[in-house]
Design a protein around this motif. Structure first.
Motif, PDB file in Angstrom:
ATOM      1  N   THR A  98      -6.624   8.678   0.516  1.00 57.42           N
ATOM      2  CA  THR A  98      -7.205   8.526   1.851  1.00 57.42           C
ATOM      3  C   THR A  98      -7.564   7.074   2.108  1.00 57.42           C
ATOM      4  O   THR A  98      -7.293   6.533   3.192  1.00 57.42           O
ATOM      5  CB  THR A  98      -8.450   9.421   2.004  1.00 57.42           C
ATOM      6  OG1 THR A  98      -8.069  10.771   1.781  1.00 57.42           O
ATOM      7  CG2 THR A  98      -9.065   9.277   3.373  1.00 57.42           C
ATOM      8  N   THR A  99      -8.154   6.434   1.134  1.00 58.30           N
ATOM      9  CA  THR A  99      -8.526   5.030   1.268  1.00 58.30           C
ATOM     10  C   THR A  99      -7.286   4.166   1.492  1.00 58.30           C
ATOM     11  O   THR A  99      -7.286   3.258   2.328  1.00 58.30           O
ATOM     12  CB  THR A  99      -9.284   4.559   0.013  1.00 58.30           C
ATOM     13  OG1 THR A  99     -10.365   5.457  -0.225  1.00 58.30           O
ATOM     14  CG2 THR A  99      -9.817   3.162   0.174  1.00 58.30           C
ATOM     15  N   LEU A 157     -12.213  -1.468   1.154  1.00 56.14           N
ATOM     16  CA  LEU A 157     -11.336  -0.394   0.678  1.00 56.14           C
ATOM     17  C   LEU A 157     -10.803  -0.700  -0.721  1.00 56.14           C
ATOM     18  O   LEU A 157     -10.718   0.189  -1.573  1.00 56.14           O
ATOM     19  CB  LEU A 157     -10.185  -0.177   1.667  1.00 56.14           C
ATOM     20  CG  LEU A 157     -10.607   0.323   3.048  1.00 56.14           C
ATOM     21  CD1 LEU A 157      -9.430   0.292   4.018  1.00 56.14           C
ATOM     22  CD2 LEU A 157     -11.223   1.713   2.980  1.00 56.14           C
ATOM     23  N   GLN A 158     -10.453  -1.954  -0.968  1.00 52.88           N
ATOM     24  CA  GLN A 158      -9.973  -2.351  -2.293  1.00 52.88           C
ATOM     25  C   GLN A 158     -11.072  -2.169  -3.340  1.00 52.88           C
ATOM     26  O   GLN A 158     -10.804  -1.742  -4.460  1.00 52.88           O
ATOM     27  CB  GLN A 158      -9.501  -3.800  -2.265  1.00 52.88           C
ATOM     28  CG  GLN A 158      -8.895  -4.271  -3.566  1.00 52.88           C
ATOM     29  CD  GLN A 158      -8.395  -5.691  -3.459  1.00 52.88           C
ATOM     30  OE1 GLN A 158      -8.851  -6.481  -2.626  1.00 52.88           O
ATOM     31  NE2 GLN A 158      -7.446  -6.034  -4.301  1.00 52.88           N
ATOM     32  N   ASN A 217      -6.205   1.898   4.768  1.00 47.29           N
ATOM     33  CA  ASN A 217      -5.825   0.501   4.610  1.00 47.29           C
ATOM     34  C   ASN A 217      -4.487   0.213   5.294  1.00 47.29           C
ATOM     35  O   ASN A 217      -4.335  -0.811   5.969  1.00 47.29           O
ATOM     36  CB  ASN A 217      -5.763   0.136   3.127  1.00 47.29           C
ATOM     37  CG  ASN A 217      -5.552  -1.345   2.927  1.00 47.29           C
ATOM     38  OD1 ASN A 217      -6.292  -2.164   3.441  1.00 47.29           O
ATOM     39  ND2 ASN A 217      -4.523  -1.688   2.181  1.00 47.29           N
ATOM     40  N   VAL A 250     -13.439   0.075  -3.265  1.00 48.50           N
ATOM     41  CA  VAL A 250     -13.545   1.519  -3.518  1.00 48.50           C
ATOM     42  C   VAL A 250     -12.404   1.991  -4.424  1.00 48.50           C
ATOM     43  O   VAL A 250     -12.628   2.706  -5.408  1.00 48.50           O
ATOM     44  CB  VAL A 250     -13.565   2.311  -2.191  1.00 48.50           C
ATOM     45  CG1 VAL A 250     -13.416   3.804  -2.435  1.00 48.50           C
ATOM     46  CG2 VAL A 250     -14.846   2.020  -1.423  1.00 48.50           C
ATOM     47  N   VAL A 251     -11.169   1.587  -4.105  1.00 45.78           N
ATOM     48  CA  VAL A 251     -10.022   1.993  -4.932  1.00 45.78           C
ATOM     49  C   VAL A 251     -10.174   1.448  -6.349  1.00 45.78           C
ATOM     50  O   VAL A 251      -9.894   2.149  -7.330  1.00 45.78           O
ATOM     51  CB  VAL A 251      -8.690   1.535  -4.294  1.00 45.78           C
ATOM     52  CG1 VAL A 251      -7.522   1.742  -5.244  1.00 45.78           C
ATOM     53  CG2 VAL A 251      -8.441   2.287  -2.990  1.00 45.78           C
ATOM     54  N   SER A 296      -7.640   8.292  -4.433  1.00 43.98           N
ATOM     55  CA  SER A 296      -7.732   7.094  -3.608  1.00 43.98           C
ATOM     56  C   SER A 296      -6.736   7.109  -2.448  1.00 43.98           C
ATOM     57  O   SER A 296      -6.656   6.135  -1.702  1.00 43.98           O
ATOM     58  CB  SER A 296      -7.536   5.832  -4.456  1.00 43.98           C
ATOM     59  OG  SER A 296      -6.261   5.831  -5.043  1.00 43.98           O
ATOM     60  N   THR A 321       0.831  -1.203   0.000  1.00 49.23           N
ATOM     61  CA  THR A 321       0.000   0.000   0.000  1.00 49.23           C
ATOM     62  C   THR A 321       0.866   1.253   0.000  1.00 49.23           C
ATOM     63  O   THR A 321       0.584   2.215  -0.729  1.00 49.23           O
ATOM     64  CB  THR A 321      -0.947   0.000   1.214  1.00 49.23           C
ATOM     65  OG1 THR A 321      -1.786  -1.171   1.127  1.00 49.23           O
ATOM     66  CG2 THR A 321      -1.816   1.244   1.253  1.00 49.23           C
TER      67      THR A 321
END
Length: 180
Positions: A71-72, A112-113, A76, A115-116, A69, A57
């Motif tokens: 912030t996401t 989260l993945q 993570n 969303v990204v 992305s 990450t």
């Protein structure tokens, strides 16, 4: 944005995905092979998995030009560090709790993945495998939480999770290679 500026983040992401594929296959094989015979090593491997995700990450954050992305990805990374700590505190005395903690992390990391993947799909394409991987991780996370708390899942069962993730990363890496 020039073609070079567009291709470099895609190349970096492709290389990251392909590296993650190899490491996850190796991690899964080591975890499955050692869980029954060497629980201490399996527990250590379990702690390392979310830390590996944190390293990936952070690399993604460093090499990606995708500020939308960020912030996401930071969330993570923080979740991965907290997960490694939680697993480290429970894996030796209460492995079922370590599995449940891993499951909670898989659930959050999957969301989260997802969303990204949606964000990147619009910008660079080749992300449908990451979107599916996020959904699968979320579902697996729920199963690991419930199964871990009920003593139905063992650390070795997490090897299959890593194998599925590796396949998704491989597909995404191939899709990004074709895009280039």
């Amino acid at each position: 944005m020039t073609t070079t500026e567009t291709l470099q983040p895609t190349k970096n992401l492709r290389n990251l995905y392909l590296t993650r594929t190899a490491v996850q296959f190796l991690w899964a094989a080591a975890t499955i092979a050692t869980a029954a015979t060497n629980p201490a090593l399996a527990a250590a491997l379990l702690v390392l998995y979310p830390l590996w995700d944190v390293a990936c990450t952070l690399y993604d954050l460093k090499t990606s030009s995708d500020a939308t992305s960020a912030t996401t990805l930071y969330i993570n990374a923080a979740a991965g560090i907290l997960t490694a700590i939680g697993i480290g505190l429970t894996a030796y005395a209460h492995p079922q709790y370590a599995v449940a903690i891993f499951g909670a992390w898989a659930l959050l990391a999957g969301l989260l993945q997802f969303v990204v993947g949606l964000i990147r799909r619009q910008r660079m394409g080749g992300q449908w495998a990451m979107i599916l991987s996020g959904l699968q991780s979320t579902a697996a996370g729920v199963a690991f939480v419930v199964g871990g708390l009920n003593g139905k899942f063992h650390i070795k069962d997490l090897g299959g999770y890593a194998i599925f993730g590796a396949v998704y990363f491989l597909i995404a890496g191939i899709l990004l290679s074709r895009k280039r």
